[in-house]
Enzyme design. Sequence first.
Site, PDB file in Angstrom:
ATOM      1  N   PRO A  19      62.436  21.033  -3.306  1.00 26.55           N
ATOM      2  CA  PRO A  19      61.557  21.908  -4.081  1.00 26.55           C
ATOM      3  C   PRO A  19      60.594  22.787  -3.286  1.00 26.55           C
ATOM      4  CG  PRO A  19      60.738  19.660  -4.087  1.00 26.55           C
ATOM      5  CD  PRO A  19      62.018  19.633  -3.309  1.00 26.55           C
ATOM      6  N   ASP A  42      68.791  31.081  -1.412  1.00 27.65           N
ATOM      7  CA  ASP A  42      68.022  31.523  -2.571  1.00 27.65           C
ATOM      8  C   ASP A  42      66.576  31.830  -2.207  1.00 27.65           C
ATOM      9  OD1 ASP A  42      69.955  31.328  -4.414  1.00 27.65           O
ATOM     10  OD2 ASP A  42      69.282  29.454  -5.310  1.00 27.65           O
ATOM     11  N   LYS A  65      67.443  35.458  -6.477  1.00 26.80           N
ATOM     12  CA  LYS A  65      67.381  35.952  -7.850  1.00 26.80           C
ATOM     13  C   LYS A  65      65.961  35.722  -8.316  1.00 26.80           C
ATOM     14  CE  LYS A  65      71.985  34.530  -9.278  1.00 26.80           C
ATOM     15  NZ  LYS A  65      72.638  35.623  -9.933  1.00 26.80           N
ATOM     16  N   GLY A  97      67.467  26.255  -4.109  1.00 20.58           N
ATOM     17  CA  GLY A  97      66.215  25.510  -4.231  1.00 20.58           C
ATOM     18  C   GLY A  97      66.419  24.268  -5.086  1.00 20.58           C
ATOM     19  N   MET A 179      61.300  27.232 -15.545  1.00 15.92           N
ATOM     20  CA  MET A 179      61.364  28.682 -15.805  1.00 15.92           C
ATOM     21  C   MET A 179      60.723  29.055 -17.129  1.00 15.92           C
ATOM     22  SD  MET A 179      65.241  29.557 -14.633  1.00 15.92           S
ATOM     23  CE  MET A 179      66.003  28.271 -15.583  1.00 15.92           C
TER      24      MET A 179
HETATM   25  N1  SAH Z   1      67.682  24.188  -8.964  1.00 11.89           N
HETATM   26  C1  SAH Z   1      66.232  24.170  -9.033  1.00 11.89           C
HETATM   27  C2  SAH Z   1      65.712  24.891 -10.262  1.00 11.89           C
HETATM   28  C3  SAH Z   1      66.052  26.359 -10.289  1.00 11.89           C
HETATM   29  S1  SAH Z   1      65.365  27.161 -11.677  1.00 11.89           S
HETATM   30  C4  SAH Z   1      65.740  22.734  -8.984  1.00 11.89           C
HETATM   31  O1  SAH Z   1      66.540  21.801  -9.078  1.00 11.89           O
HETATM   32  O2  SAH Z   1      64.544  22.534  -8.827  1.00 11.89           O
HETATM   33  C5  SAH Z   1      63.857  27.774 -11.001  1.00 11.89           C
HETATM   34  C6  SAH Z   1      62.681  27.050 -11.641  1.00 11.89           C
HETATM   35  O3  SAH Z   1      62.496  25.778 -11.028  1.00 11.89           O
HETATM   36  C7  SAH Z   1      61.355  27.752 -11.467  1.00 11.89           C
HETATM   37  O4  SAH Z   1      61.159  28.771 -12.421  1.00 11.89           O
HETATM   38  C8  SAH Z   1      60.389  26.606 -11.670  1.00 11.89           C
HETATM   39  O5  SAH Z   1      60.225  26.299 -13.041  1.00 11.89           O
HETATM   40  C9  SAH Z   1      61.127  25.450 -11.025  1.00 11.89           C
HETATM   41  N2  SAH Z   1      60.704  25.246  -9.639  1.00 11.89           N
HETATM   42  C10 SAH Z   1      61.480  25.315  -8.533  1.00 11.89           C
HETATM   43  N3  SAH Z   1      60.755  25.018  -7.432  1.00 11.89           N
HETATM   44  C11 SAH Z   1      59.503  24.760  -7.849  1.00 11.89           C
HETATM   45  C12 SAH Z   1      58.286  24.394  -7.212  1.00 11.89           C
HETATM   46  N4  SAH Z   1      58.208  24.236  -5.889  1.00 11.89           N
HETATM   47  N5  SAH Z   1      57.189  24.225  -7.975  1.00 11.89           N
HETATM   48  C13 SAH Z   1      57.225  24.382  -9.298  1.00 11.89           C
HETATM   49  N6  SAH Z   1      58.338  24.718  -9.963  1.00 11.89           N
HETATM   50  C14 SAH Z   1      59.463  24.891  -9.260  1.00 11.89           C
END
Ligand code: SAH
Length: 285
Positions: A19, A42, A65, A97, A179
């Site tokens: 994350p 990403d 994106k 991510g 999101m």
């Molecule tokens: N595949 C990613 C999610 C992608 S969708 C996962 O498993 O985490 C992107 C969304 O993930 C963002 O809009 C947010 O809501 C969340 N997100 C990703 N990284 C984050 C972070 N460091 N802190 C808070 N929200 C995060």
Amino acid sequence: MITGRQQVRGKVILAGAGPGDPGLITVKTARYLQQADVVLTDRLVSEEILNEYVKPDTEIVYVGKQCRRGVSTPQQTINELIVQFALEGKLVVRLKGGDVSIFSNIMDELETVVSNNIPYEIVPGVTAALGAAASAGIPLTARGYSTAVRLLTYYKSDIVSDEYWKELAETNDTLVFYMSSETLQNVVEKLTENNIAEDKLLAVVEQATTPLQNLHICSLYNYDEQLKLQSFISPSLVIIGKVVALHEQFKWLENSHSTEYYFKPVNQLTAIENLNKATLNATRV
Ligand code: SAH
């Protein structure tokens, strides 16, 4: 199916980078990054991860994106790049991510590699919900508070039935919205209209697990006074449930109070460069 040179097959690794905190990458993904010929990455991937693990001669392609910014790399372009590099016999790491399967376009990429007979592997990552919960000191299924977690997202255009909102308001499951910071007002209205219990709190975790993390907590019924006017720093994650109250007892990180971005916004140039590159490469296949 993208036709072309069929004889050499590289391999595609669809891997999660965690994350934000570079320490939250898995050993397996780090090892693949060290071996990679190409990394397609990403926006929500820490720069530090790329700097630490990717060899200097590895090609890094930014295929970020970003919703509603209109400068995202089209999925078709990403699919084409994956195939082109793999058909050149390269080890391609497609780095996403968090975890690869949570709110990502993994289906498109899986279909692409399968239909092109490209060997692939899926390596999981720590999804934002787990990272945010840990760094906010909010145990998502704390005994006596919640027995399940739901990973959700809500766009205004989504059609969510009234029955489903009612059920979301009633359940004791912890709700995690990805999101959804721009539709949060709507989420709060739907849940309060359906009489969500007052002891279920709402947390917004901005830039979770990074040094710039900030956490905002309020009752859903005080949202208008406390958070309505707040614009949240991307990326942010919403946690709703009784477990949010545990933050007070178990927090171990203070807010950074920073308004800077840890992850750079997708920039127009990057998206256009990638588009041009894909167009050029399309003639090479
Ligand atoms: N595949 C990613 C999610 C992608 S969708 C996962 O498993 O985490 C992107 C969304 O993930 C963002 O809009 C947010 O809501 C969340 N997100 C990703 N990284 C984050 C972070 N460091 N802190 C808070 N929200 C995060």
